[in-house]
Design an enzyme around this catalytic site. Structure first.
Site, PDB file in Angstrom:
ATOM      1  N   TRP A  27       0.822  -1.214   0.000  1.00 39.31           N
ATOM      2  CA  TRP A  27       0.000   0.000   0.000  1.00 39.31           C
ATOM      3  C   TRP A  27       0.854   1.263   0.000  1.00 39.31           C
ATOM      4  O   TRP A  27       0.336   2.369  -0.048  1.00 39.31           O
ATOM      5  CB  TRP A  27      -0.971   0.014   1.171  1.00 39.31           C
ATOM      6  CG  TRP A  27      -0.357  -0.384   2.467  1.00 39.31           C
ATOM      7  CD1 TRP A  27       0.270   0.428   3.346  1.00 39.31           C
ATOM      8  CD2 TRP A  27      -0.306  -1.702   3.023  1.00 39.31           C
ATOM      9  NE1 TRP A  27       0.710  -0.291   4.421  1.00 39.31           N
ATOM     10  CE2 TRP A  27       0.379  -1.621   4.246  1.00 39.31           C
ATOM     11  CE3 TRP A  27      -0.759  -2.960   2.594  1.00 39.31           C
ATOM     12  CZ2 TRP A  27       0.605  -2.721   5.056  1.00 39.31           C
ATOM     13  CZ3 TRP A  27      -0.521  -4.063   3.396  1.00 39.31           C
ATOM     14  CH2 TRP A  27       0.143  -3.945   4.609  1.00 39.31           C
ATOM     15  N   GLU A  40      -5.678   0.792   5.562  1.00 39.58           N
ATOM     16  CA  GLU A  40      -5.801   1.305   6.926  1.00 39.58           C
ATOM     17  C   GLU A  40      -6.905   0.588   7.701  1.00 39.58           C
ATOM     18  O   GLU A  40      -6.768   0.324   8.889  1.00 39.58           O
ATOM     19  CB  GLU A  40      -6.036   2.821   6.917  1.00 39.58           C
ATOM     20  CG  GLU A  40      -4.804   3.606   6.536  1.00 39.58           C
ATOM     21  CD  GLU A  40      -3.606   3.301   7.429  1.00 39.58           C
ATOM     22  OE1 GLU A  40      -3.785   3.043   8.628  1.00 39.58           O
ATOM     23  OE2 GLU A  40      -2.471   3.306   6.902  1.00 39.58           O
ATOM     24  N   THR A  46      -4.874  -5.729  13.165  1.00 44.64           N
ATOM     25  CA  THR A  46      -4.222  -6.846  12.467  1.00 44.64           C
ATOM     26  C   THR A  46      -2.806  -6.413  12.078  1.00 44.64           C
ATOM     27  O   THR A  46      -2.586  -5.257  11.729  1.00 44.64           O
ATOM     28  CB  THR A  46      -5.028  -7.231  11.197  1.00 44.64           C
ATOM     29  OG1 THR A  46      -6.403  -7.381  11.559  1.00 44.64           O
ATOM     30  CG2 THR A  46      -4.543  -8.525  10.596  1.00 44.64           C
ATOM     31  N   LEU A  83      -9.719 -12.766   8.132  1.00 45.34           N
ATOM     32  CA  LEU A  83      -9.064 -11.569   8.679  1.00 45.34           C
ATOM     33  C   LEU A  83      -9.670 -11.144  10.017  1.00 45.34           C
ATOM     34  O   LEU A  83      -9.040 -10.436  10.792  1.00 45.34           O
ATOM     35  CB  LEU A  83      -9.190 -10.433   7.650  1.00 45.34           C
ATOM     36  CG  LEU A  83      -8.213  -9.267   7.696  1.00 45.34           C
ATOM     37  CD1 LEU A  83      -6.774  -9.731   7.776  1.00 45.34           C
ATOM     38  CD2 LEU A  83      -8.400  -8.376   6.473  1.00 45.34           C
ATOM     39  N   GLY A  84     -10.883 -11.605  10.300  1.00 47.90           N
ATOM     40  CA  GLY A  84     -11.512 -11.311  11.601  1.00 47.90           C
ATOM     41  C   GLY A  84     -12.093  -9.903  11.664  1.00 47.90           C
ATOM     42  O   GLY A  84     -11.933  -9.103  10.749  1.00 47.90           O
ATOM     43  N   TYR A 123      -8.885   8.181  13.380  1.00 47.41           N
ATOM     44  CA  TYR A 123      -7.626   7.584  12.938  1.00 47.41           C
ATOM     45  C   TYR A 123      -7.617   7.395  11.415  1.00 47.41           C
ATOM     46  O   TYR A 123      -6.683   7.821  10.715  1.00 47.41           O
ATOM     47  CB  TYR A 123      -7.361   6.220  13.637  1.00 47.41           C
ATOM     48  CG  TYR A 123      -6.197   5.567  12.951  1.00 47.41           C
ATOM     49  CD1 TYR A 123      -4.906   6.026  13.190  1.00 47.41           C
ATOM     50  CD2 TYR A 123      -6.386   4.590  11.980  1.00 47.41           C
ATOM     51  CE1 TYR A 123      -3.831   5.519  12.496  1.00 47.41           C
ATOM     52  CE2 TYR A 123      -5.317   4.078  11.273  1.00 47.41           C
ATOM     53  CZ  TYR A 123      -4.042   4.536  11.537  1.00 47.41           C
ATOM     54  OH  TYR A 123      -2.979   4.043  10.821  1.00 47.41           O
ATOM     55  N   ASP A 141      -1.678   5.887  15.398  1.00 42.67           N
ATOM     56  CA  ASP A 141      -1.847   4.447  15.579  1.00 42.67           C
ATOM     57  C   ASP A 141      -0.996   4.018  16.782  1.00 42.67           C
ATOM     58  O   ASP A 141      -0.295   4.846  17.381  1.00 42.67           O
ATOM     59  CB  ASP A 141      -1.459   3.678  14.302  1.00 42.67           C
ATOM     60  CG  ASP A 141       0.037   3.502  14.173  1.00 42.67           C
ATOM     61  OD1 ASP A 141       0.788   4.391  14.648  1.00 42.67           O
ATOM     62  OD2 ASP A 141       0.476   2.486  13.628  1.00 42.67           O
ATOM     63  N   CYS A 205      18.521   3.997  17.049  1.00 51.36           N
ATOM     64  CA  CYS A 205      17.420   4.943  16.800  1.00 51.36           C
ATOM     65  C   CYS A 205      17.957   6.240  16.183  1.00 51.36           C
ATOM     66  O   CYS A 205      18.871   6.861  16.747  1.00 51.36           O
ATOM     67  CB  CYS A 205      16.696   5.242  18.108  1.00 51.36           C
ATOM     68  SG  CYS A 205      15.384   6.450  17.893  1.00 51.36           S
TER      69      CYS A 205
HETATM   70 FE1  SF4 Z   1      12.212   5.016  21.117  1.00 49.08          FE
HETATM   71 FE2  SF4 Z   1      14.618   4.638  22.185  1.00 49.08          FE
HETATM   72 FE3  SF4 Z   1      14.319   6.096  19.944  1.00 49.08          FE
HETATM   73 FE4  SF4 Z   1      13.482   7.026  22.304  1.00 49.08          FE
HETATM   74  S1  SF4 Z   1      15.595   6.568  21.702  1.00 49.08           S
HETATM   75  S2  SF4 Z   1      12.384   7.114  20.344  1.00 49.08           S
HETATM   76  S3  SF4 Z   1      12.744   5.149  23.256  1.00 49.08           S
HETATM   77  S4  SF4 Z   1      13.912   3.889  20.191  1.00 49.08           S
END
Ligand code: SF4
Length: 321
Positions: A27, A40, A46, A83-84, A123, A141, A205
């Protein structure tokens, strides 16, 4: 809050990460508003992995809002089978009919107009506005709620009115003036791949320099779950001349789908197994019976739409005959 001068850096880090790491999902390949609407609705309750084959099958059967609007409910439920949460399929049908009848087949691009469509909540309206029309709408979400709660180290419930307001305002504060599709897709993907439920992978991250979470694994806080309800569901297997008896559910559960008929008395049980519907823990027990007037019979090779527990039970019982 992230300062205004850092917001640009935050978005560049997030969006750059998504361009490199975002998954190629069916999608996401185009921004057809109808495909976004279908995906969506399917993705509510799911997982992505479970939705992909259903989405591809659905788009072959009903490639646009026009083809869906003229389908009958039984065809729609058959495509949704497995899919429920079948009310989602019936809502999609209602939405398609309304878009064709009242809007010339055009899906609105603004949240207030989308909210006027039957079965479209905040949403889904925000998701269509962002993903199909690139609007800066706050799409909330479960993934985005978790990421936002952690970014702002929000240590209160995200499910009560105050928590919801805080998350919405915080998510809005991160929005760019344009490019809502890239931004919301990136935030959602960060929640799915890095800032995961349970223990996040903070070391990889892209926005860890902006994150205020001290103990992210404890966020988001949620209200305690409601107690499970235990039930028995007694059914019969009536099979004669190669045909099986079924009855159409009048709801509320599985409205419009076909079920094994209810048992009026218990005998020797053929099979029994558990299944779950929301917080209901149900044990289905199936007994043999003779076909009755009022029950409709079907060739097991050509069954109407049935919910998964009934379809599975029937497959086992027919195999044994
Ligand atoms: Fe999430 Fe860790 Fe990134 Fe903060 S640092 S947004 S807790 S993954």
């Amino acid at each position: 809050m992230i300062s205004k001068q850092n917001l640009g850096k935050f978005r560049r880090s997030l969006h750059g990460w998504f361009r490199k790491n975002g998954r190629d999902l069916p999608w996401r390949r185009n921004r057809d508003p109808y495909a976004v609407l279908v995906s969506e609705v399917m993705l509510q309750q799911t997982t992505v992995a479970a939705v992909i084959p259903f989405f591809e099958r659905w788009m072959k059967a009903f490639p646009d809002v026009w083809s869906l609007a003229v389908a009958d409910e039984e065809q729609v439920l058959k495509q949704w089978e497995g899919l429920g949460y079948y009310s989602r399929a019936r809502n999609l049908l209602r939405v398609a009919k309304s878009i064709v009848a009242d809007n010339g087949g055009v899906i609105p691009d603004q949240v207030p107009e989308l909210l006027l469509l039957p079965g479209i909540g905040p949403y889904t309206a925000s998701a269509i506005a962002a993903f199909a029309f690139d609007q800066p709408a706050a799409v909330l979400d479960a993934n985005i709620i978790r990421v936002v709660a952690r970014l702002f180290d929000f240590r209160k419930s995200v499910t009560d009115a105050n928590g919801k307001r805080f998350i919405e305002q915080s998510a809005r504060s991160l929005l760019p003036g344009k490019g809502g599709n890239l931004h919301s897709s990136a935030l959602m993907e960060l929640g799915a791949l890095v800032c995961k439920s349970g223990k996040p992978e903070c070391v990889s991250c892209p926005v860890r320099g902006f994150c205020m979470a001290v103990s992210p694994e404890k966020i988001p806080f949620k209200a305690p779950r409601k107690m499970a309800v235990h039930e028995r569901d007694l059914r019969v297997f009536a099979f004669a001349n190669g045909r099986v008896s079924l009855v159409r559910s009048v709801g509320p559960r599985w409205k419009g789908l076909w079920l094994l008929p209810s048992a009026t008395r218990e005998g020797k049980m053929l099979i029994g197994f558990p299944y779950i519907v929301t917080r209901h823990r149900i044990r289905m027990e199936i007994f043999r019976a003779r076909p009755r007037a009022g029950w409709q019979t079907f060739d097991p090779a050509h069954l109407p739409p049935m919910p998964t527990p009934h379809r599975r039970a029937l497959a086992i019982l027919v195999e044994r005959e």
